[in-house]
Design a protein around this motif. Structure first.
Motif, short mmCIF file in Angstrom:
data_model
loop_
_atom_site.label_atom_id
_atom_site.label_comp_id
_atom_site.label_asym_id
_atom_site.label_seq_id
_atom_site.Cartn_x
_atom_site.Cartn_y
_atom_site.Cartn_z
N ARG A 144 8.93 -5.47 -6.55
CA ARG A 144 9.25 -4.76 -5.37
C ARG A 144 9.04 -5.42 -4.09
N LEU A 145 7.67 -5.86 -4.06
CA LEU A 145 7.19 -6.43 -2.73
C LEU A 145 7.79 -7.74 -2.73
N ALA A 146 8.33 -8.63 -3.69
CA ALA A 146 9.00 -9.89 -3.50
C ALA A 146 10.45 -9.55 -2.93
N ASP A 168 14.13 -9.50 1.86
CA ASP A 168 14.98 -8.33 2.47
C ASP A 168 14.65 -8.51 4.13
N VAL A 169 13.63 -8.73 4.49
CA VAL A 169 13.29 -9.03 5.79
C VAL A 169 13.28 -10.34 6.20
N PHE A 183 0.69 -1.26 -0.09
CA PHE A 183 0.01 0.17 0.08
C PHE A 183 0.85 1.27 -0.05
N PRO A 184 2.02 1.33 0.67
CA PRO A 184 2.75 2.73 0.90
C PRO A 184 3.47 2.96 -0.67
N MET A 185 3.60 1.89 -1.11
CA MET A 185 4.27 1.89 -2.58
C MET A 185 3.29 2.69 -3.45
N ARG A 186 2.04 2.40 -3.46
CA ARG A 186 0.96 3.14 -4.30
C ARG A 186 0.44 4.44 -3.60
N ARG A 187 0.65 4.57 -2.34
CA ARG A 187 0.13 5.94 -1.63
C ARG A 187 1.22 6.65 -2.28
N PHE A 188 2.42 6.62 -1.99
CA PHE A 188 3.55 7.50 -2.08
C PHE A 188 4.17 7.59 -3.41
N ALA A 246 8.94 -4.78 6.80
CA ALA A 246 8.87 -4.53 5.58
C ALA A 246 7.74 -3.35 5.21
N ARG A 247 6.79 -3.24 5.68
CA ARG A 247 5.76 -2.14 5.61
C ARG A 247 6.34 -0.73 5.88
N ALA A 248 7.23 -0.66 6.84
CA ALA A 248 7.86 0.46 7.05
C ALA A 248 8.69 0.84 6.06
N LEU A 249 9.50 -0.12 5.58
CA LEU A 249 10.32 0.20 4.31
C LEU A 249 9.81 0.42 3.05
N ALA A 250 8.66 0.33 2.67
CA ALA A 250 7.82 0.03 1.50
C ALA A 250 7.93 1.50 0.86
N SER A 251 8.06 2.43 1.64
CA SER A 251 8.12 3.77 1.04
C SER A 251 9.25 4.43 0.85
N GLU A 252 10.22 3.66 1.09
CA GLU A 252 11.79 3.88 0.79
C GLU A 252 12.14 4.99 1.79
#
Length: 264
Positions: free
Chosen positions: A134-136, A141-142, A118-123, A167-173
């Motif tokens: 990116r998700l894979a 990575d985690v 979701f953060p990838m789409r939102r941001f 992982a979710r925290a890192l999704a927005s880079e």
């Protein structure tokens, strides 16, 4: 100090909760009294203190999850309290949080992969076509398998849920993470795995970390500098080695005596 690369700094940060009683206004609760500190780019800074000392409130004010009553917050040159919602949203991608219990932070009815993405789409950190790849990569990575993205949060262990939260925290880079008691609900062996993961991610992604904890062993293992809080006030701050070997205040000495295990 010349040559310091400060990413985040605060000045006189204060939070007051107004209490409303049954018969009108009650006594105000001052959760944070004028906190002033800075965090250098790439370091791990600790906020330590007993429960109710104000450390979590400070962490959430930095991300504007809780609005300060007064004070100044600057992140990479931006005055956060002067930014409007559209401007802050762009900056928010760079500032994320890992909660104490990430299991409760996930929707039990939605596969975890969709929530991490979701953060990838939102941001807008990547195109829609790039999200699966990116998700894979993020799952790997985690320390999780990409196929696990289709599962639901109840299918994961406590340690795996923390990995999902990371992982979710890192999704927005992001380049700044607030870690709010990230291992307190985990077994000791799992704690070590999560800490090693965070250290590896910090190095590979050049992250700056704010660690909020009452666990002094965790501070000694993870942090470069730390601030000690007592009743909403920063009573001492400095390099972790100095805080542990030569505490300057009675509050710090009492905290060390009460919590720190003897060295073996």
């Amino acid at each position: 100090m010349p040559g310091r690369d400060v990413l985040l700094q605060t000045q006189d940060l204060r939070k007051v909760y107004v209490r409303q009683g049954l018969f009108g206004k009650g006594d105000d609760l001052v959760a944070v009294h004028g906190a002033t500190f800075d965090i250098e780019r790439g370091e791990t800074f600790g906020l330590i203190g007993e429960s109710g000392s104000g450390k979590t409130t400070i962490g959430r004010m930095l991300l504007r999850l809780v609005e300060p009553t007064s004070g100044y917050i600057e992140f990479d040159g931006y005055n956060l309290r002067q930014l409007g919602a559209p401007q802050f949203r762009k900056l928010r991608a760079r500032m994320q949080i890992v909660f104490q219990d990430n299991g409760s932070a996930f929707n039990p009815r939605i596969p975890v992969g969709r929530q991490i993405a979701f953060p990838m789409r939102r941001f807008g950190t990547c195109s829609r076509a790039e999200i699966p790849g990116r998700l894979a990569k993020l799952m790997e990575d985690v320390g999780l398998h990409p196929d696990q993205a289709d599962r639901y949060v109840h299918e994961f262990s406590g340690g795996q849920r923390q990995r999902l939260g990371i992982a979710r925290a890192l999704a927005s880079e992001p380049d700044f993470l607030v870690l709010d008691e990230p291992t307190s609900a985990l077994d000791v062996s799992v704690q070590a795995q999560i800490l090693n993961l965070l250290k590896d991610l910090q190095e590979s992604r050049q992250l700056t970390l704010l660690l909020i904890t009452h666990n002094l062993s965790l501070v000694r293992h993870m942090c470069d500098r730390a601030a000690v809080l007592s009743n909403g006030r920063i009573v001492e701050m400095g390099a972790v080695g100095r805080l542990f070997s030569a505490p300057q205040t009675e509050e710090t000495r009492l905290l060390l005596d009460a919590v720190l295990e003897p060295a073996k």
